[in-house]
Design a protein around this motif. Structure first.
Motif, PDB file in Angstrom:
ATOM      1  N   ASP A 106       0.822  -1.211   0.000  1.00  0.00           N
ATOM      2  CA  ASP A 106       0.000   0.000   0.000  1.00  0.00           C
ATOM      3  C   ASP A 106       0.856   1.260   0.000  1.00  0.00           C
ATOM      4  OD1 ASP A 106      -2.201  -1.645   0.030  1.00  0.00           O
ATOM      5  OD2 ASP A 106      -2.618  -1.385   2.174  1.00  0.00           O
ATOM      6  N   ASP A 107       1.964   1.235   0.713  1.00  0.00           N
ATOM      7  CA  ASP A 107       2.836   2.410   0.737  1.00  0.00           C
ATOM      8  C   ASP A 107       3.495   2.611  -0.630  1.00  0.00           C
ATOM      9  OD1 ASP A 107       4.155   4.503   2.586  1.00  0.00           O
ATOM     10  OD2 ASP A 107       5.837   3.627   1.467  1.00  0.00           O
ATOM     11  N   ALA A 108       3.852   1.514  -1.288  1.00  0.00           N
ATOM     12  CA  ALA A 108       4.442   1.637  -2.625  1.00  0.00           C
ATOM     13  C   ALA A 108       3.436   2.235  -3.597  1.00  0.00           C
ATOM     14  CB  ALA A 108       4.918   0.268  -3.114  1.00  0.00           C
ATOM     15  N   MET A 109       2.184   1.848  -3.502  1.00  0.00           N
ATOM     16  CA  MET A 109       1.153   2.450  -4.345  1.00  0.00           C
ATOM     17  C   MET A 109       1.087   3.953  -4.114  1.00  0.00           C
ATOM     18  SD  MET A 109      -0.564   0.111  -6.259  1.00  0.00           S
ATOM     19  CE  MET A 109      -2.205   0.806  -6.528  1.00  0.00           C
ATOM     20  N   ALA A 110       1.121   4.356  -2.856  1.00  0.00           N
ATOM     21  CA  ALA A 110       1.061   5.783  -2.549  1.00  0.00           C
ATOM     22  C   ALA A 110       2.303   6.518  -3.034  1.00  0.00           C
ATOM     23  CB  ALA A 110       0.887   5.970  -1.039  1.00  0.00           C
ATOM     24  N   LEU A 111       3.473   5.902  -2.887  1.00  0.00           N
ATOM     25  CA  LEU A 111       4.712   6.545  -3.306  1.00  0.00           C
ATOM     26  C   LEU A 111       4.764   6.689  -4.829  1.00  0.00           C
ATOM     27  CD1 LEU A 111       7.391   7.795  -2.623  1.00  0.00           C
ATOM     28  CD2 LEU A 111       8.354   5.497  -2.301  1.00  0.00           C
ATOM     29  N   LEU A 112       4.330   5.675  -5.549  1.00  0.00           N
ATOM     30  CA  LEU A 112       4.287   5.783  -7.002  1.00  0.00           C
ATOM     31  C   LEU A 112       3.336   6.883  -7.453  1.00  0.00           C
ATOM     32  CD1 LEU A 112       6.038   3.258  -6.974  1.00  0.00           C
ATOM     33  CD2 LEU A 112       4.513   2.243  -8.682  1.00  0.00           C
ATOM     34  N   ALA A 113       2.212   7.004  -6.776  1.00  0.00           N
ATOM     35  CA  ALA A 113       1.276   8.074  -7.121  1.00  0.00           C
ATOM     36  C   ALA A 113       1.897   9.448  -6.886  1.00  0.00           C
ATOM     37  CB  ALA A 113      -0.018   7.921  -6.315  1.00  0.00           C
ATOM     38  N   SER A 114       2.698   9.579  -5.835  1.00  0.00           N
ATOM     39  CA  SER A 114       3.307  10.878  -5.538  1.00  0.00           C
ATOM     40  C   SER A 114       4.410  11.238  -6.525  1.00  0.00           C
ATOM     41  CB  SER A 114       3.871  10.884  -4.113  1.00  0.00           C
ATOM     42  OG  SER A 114       5.109  10.189  -4.037  1.00  0.00           O
ATOM     43  N   LEU A 115       4.984  10.230  -7.186  1.00  0.00           N
ATOM     44  CA  LEU A 115       6.082  10.477  -8.120  1.00  0.00           C
ATOM     45  C   LEU A 115       5.633  10.592  -9.567  1.00  0.00           C
ATOM     46  CD1 LEU A 115       8.729   7.985  -6.662  1.00  0.00           C
ATOM     47  CD2 LEU A 115       8.821  10.487  -6.548  1.00  0.00           C
ATOM     48  N   THR A 116       4.412  10.185  -9.863  1.00  0.00           N
ATOM     49  CA  THR A 116       4.019  10.054 -11.261  1.00  0.00           C
ATOM     50  C   THR A 116       3.969  11.381 -12.001  1.00  0.00           C
ATOM     51  OG1 THR A 116       2.500   8.834 -12.711  1.00  0.00           O
ATOM     52  CG2 THR A 116       1.499  10.237 -11.000  1.00  0.00           C
ATOM     53  N   GLY A 117       3.836  12.498 -11.293  1.00  0.00           N
ATOM     54  CA  GLY A 117       3.870  13.798 -11.949  1.00  0.00           C
ATOM     55  C   GLY A 117       5.258  14.195 -12.417  1.00  0.00           C
ATOM     56  N   ARG A 118       6.292  13.513 -11.911  1.00  0.00           N
ATOM     57  CA  ARG A 118       7.673  13.824 -12.306  1.00  0.00           C
ATOM     58  C   ARG A 118       8.084  13.010 -13.532  1.00  0.00           C
ATOM     59  NH1 ARG A 118      10.927  15.541  -7.031  1.00  0.00           N
ATOM     60  NH2 ARG A 118       9.177  16.325  -5.807  1.00  0.00           N
ATOM     61  N   LEU A 119       7.580  11.833 -13.650  1.00  0.00           N
ATOM     62  CA  LEU A 119       7.605  10.990 -14.842  1.00  0.00           C
ATOM     63  C   LEU A 119       6.655   9.841 -14.541  1.00  0.00           C
ATOM     64  CD1 LEU A 119       9.204  10.458 -17.674  1.00  0.00           C
ATOM     65  CD2 LEU A 119      10.088   8.509 -16.409  1.00  0.00           C
ATOM     66  N   SER A 120       5.814   9.510 -15.472  1.00  0.00           N
ATOM     67  CA  SER A 120       4.760   8.545 -15.206  1.00  0.00           C
ATOM     68  C   SER A 120       5.280   7.272 -14.536  1.00  0.00           C
ATOM     69  CB  SER A 120       4.053   8.165 -16.506  1.00  0.00           C
ATOM     70  OG  SER A 120       3.076   7.169 -16.264  1.00  0.00           O
ATOM     71  N   SER A 121       4.554   6.820 -13.515  1.00  0.00           N
ATOM     72  CA  SER A 121       4.860   5.549 -12.844  1.00  0.00           C
ATOM     73  C   SER A 121       4.200   4.370 -13.539  1.00  0.00           C
ATOM     74  CB  SER A 121       4.392   5.607 -11.376  1.00  0.00           C
ATOM     75  OG  SER A 121       5.054   6.602 -10.651  1.00  0.00           O
TER      76      SER A 121
END
Length: 371
Positions: A106-121
C-alpha cells in the motif's frame, strides 16, 4: 531530439547518484557508479532495469529504508525528476513485492502516485498489478480515479492498459475480461483530454482480445454522453473500425448499406518498388434511404512466405442520397519506409465500406533493379 535509448543517459545516472547521495550521505553507491560505465551499449528498457537494480544494491535493507531514501531525495534534490524516475519507481515496486505484506504494498502504491507527476509511474505499477491485481485495483478505482491530480488519474488508466508500450504484460488482466473496465467507467468523462486519450487507448487495447466487450462498453457510454464522449469512443474503437467490426461500425452510425460498387480499378498491373499505384472506384447508393458511409481501402501486402496480410487505410466518410453516385480515388506509394519491408510478387487492393470488403484488384510489385 534524442534517440529513445538516450532518454536514460549518463547524465541521468549522474543526476540519480547525486539525488541518492543527498538523501543518504553515507551510502557508498558503488553500483550506481558502475552503472555509469555500463549503460552505453544498452537499449532503453535495459538501462532502466540496470539503474533499478543498482539502486536496490546501493540502498540495502527493508522496504521502509528504500521508501524513506526515495522520499528524502524527492523532497531535497531539485533534479529528482524526469527519466531517472523510471528506475526509481521500479525499485520501489520491486522491493515492496520482495518484502511482501500489505503495508509495503500500500505504501508503494502511494509513493508511485506521488512520483508520477515527475515521470509517469505507469511502468513500475505493473509490478504491483502482477503481484496483487485486486488490491491494486481497489486503490486505483477507489482513490486514484477521483484524485485532484491529473497525472494520478491518467496513471490509473495508462498503468492498467493491457498492451502498454515498453511495459511488461499483466497476465491477470489479459485473462480476466473486464477487470479494468471500472477504471475506464470512472474516467471516460474526465475533464482532462490527457486522461481521456489514455482511456481511449486503453479501450483500443482491450479490443484486441475482447471486441464485443469494448463495443458494449462504448455503447453504455454513448447512452449517457458528454460533449467529448463520441470523440473518445471513436478513438477507442479505431482498430475495430479498421477491421470492419459490424457492432462498432453501427454504433458510430455506419450500418450496412445497399450499394453498387465498381472497382477498385488500378492504373497499372506492375508497380516498381518505390513507385505508386492509383486506385479508383465508383460507389452508388441503391437503397431507398440515405446511406452514411466510411470508406477505407486495404492493401494486401505479400509477405516473405508468399502469404498476404492486409493493412487498412482511410479514404473518406460520405453520406449518399438514394441513387447518388460518387467516385473515389487515391494514389498509394510503395516508397521504402523503415516500418515496413516490401517483398516482390503479387499484391492486391480492395475497398472496405462500412466493414464490407469489395473484390480485390491484383498487381505485381517488382524490384527496381533486375534480379
Amino acid at each position: 531530439m534524442p534517440f529513445a535509448d538516450e532518454l536514460i543517459s549518463l547524465h541521468t545516472v549522474q543526476s540519480l547518484t547525486r539525488a541518492i547521495r543527498a538523501a543518504a550521505p553515507d551510502a557508498d553507491l558503488a553500483a550506481l557508479r558502475a552503472a555509469a560505465r555500463q549503460i552505453g551499449p544498452l537499449p532503453l528498457r535495459q538501462r532502466a532495469d540496470l539503474l533499478r537494480d543498482a539502486l536496490l544494491t546501493d540502498v540495502p535493507g527493508d522496504y521502509a529504508t528504500l521508501a524513506h531514501t526515495v522520499r528524502t531525495a524527492r523532497d531535497k534534490a531539485p533534479d529528482f525528476t524526469g527519466w531517472l524516475i523510471w528506475p526509481v519507481t521500479g525499485a520501489v515496486a520491486t522491493r515492496a513485492v520482495q518484502e511482501g505484506g500489505t503495508a509495503a504494498f500500500d505504501d508503494a502504491m502511494a509513493l508511485l502516485a506521488s512520483l508520477t507527476g515527475r515521470l509517469s509511474s505507469e511502468f513500475a505499477i505493473r509490478t504491483l498489478l502482477r503481484h496483487d491485481l485486486d488490491r491494486a485495483l481497489r486503490t486505483i478505482v477507489g482513490d486514484w480515479t477521483g484524485s485532484a491530480e491529473v497525472d494520478v488519474r491518467r496513471l490509473a488508466s495508462e498503468g492498467t492498459r493491457p498492451y502498454l508500450p515498453w511495459a511488461v504484460r499483466i497476465p491477470q488482466i489479459l485473462a480476466r475480461p473486464g477487470a479494468t473496465v471500472p477504471v475506464l467507467d470512472a474516467l471516460y468523462r474526465d475533464e482532462s483530454e490527457y486522461v481521456r486519450r489514455s482511456v481511449a487507448n486503453h479501450l483500443n487495447d482491450l479490443s484486441r482480445d475482447h471486441p464485443d466487450l469494448v463495443v458494449d462498453t462504448a455503447r453504455r457510454w454513448l447512452g449517457t454522453p458528454t460533449a467529448t464522449t463520441e470523440r473518445l469512443a471513436r478513438h477507442g474503437l479505431r482498430t475495430l473500425i479498421k477491421r470492419g467490426h459490424p457492432g462498432a461500425l453501427e454504433l458510430l452510425g455506419f450500418p450496412p448499406a445497399a450499394l453498387d460498387v465498381e472497382g477498385p480499378r488500378l492504373d497499372r498491373d506492375v508497380v516498381p518498388l518505390g513507385g505508386s499505384v492509383r486506385l479508383t472506384a465508383s460507389i452508388r447508393n441503391v437503397g431507398a434511404s440515405a446511406a452514411r458511409l466510411t470508406i477505407d481501402y486495404i492493401v494486401h501486402h505479400r509477405k516473405a512466405d508468399g502469404t498476404r496480410t492486409g493493412k487498412t487505410f482511410k479514404l473518406t466518410t460520405r453520406t449518399l442520397a438514394p441513387d447518388e453516385r460518387i467516385e473515389v480515388t487515391r494514389e498509394h506509394s510503395f516508397r521504402p519506409i523503415t516500418t515496413r519491408r516490401y517483398y516482390p510478387g503479387t499484391h492486391a487492393i480492395s475497398l472496405q465500406i462500412n466493414g464490407i470488403e469489395s473484390e480485390r484488384a491484383e498487381f505485381d510489385l517488382s524490384p527496381t533493379d533486375p534480379p
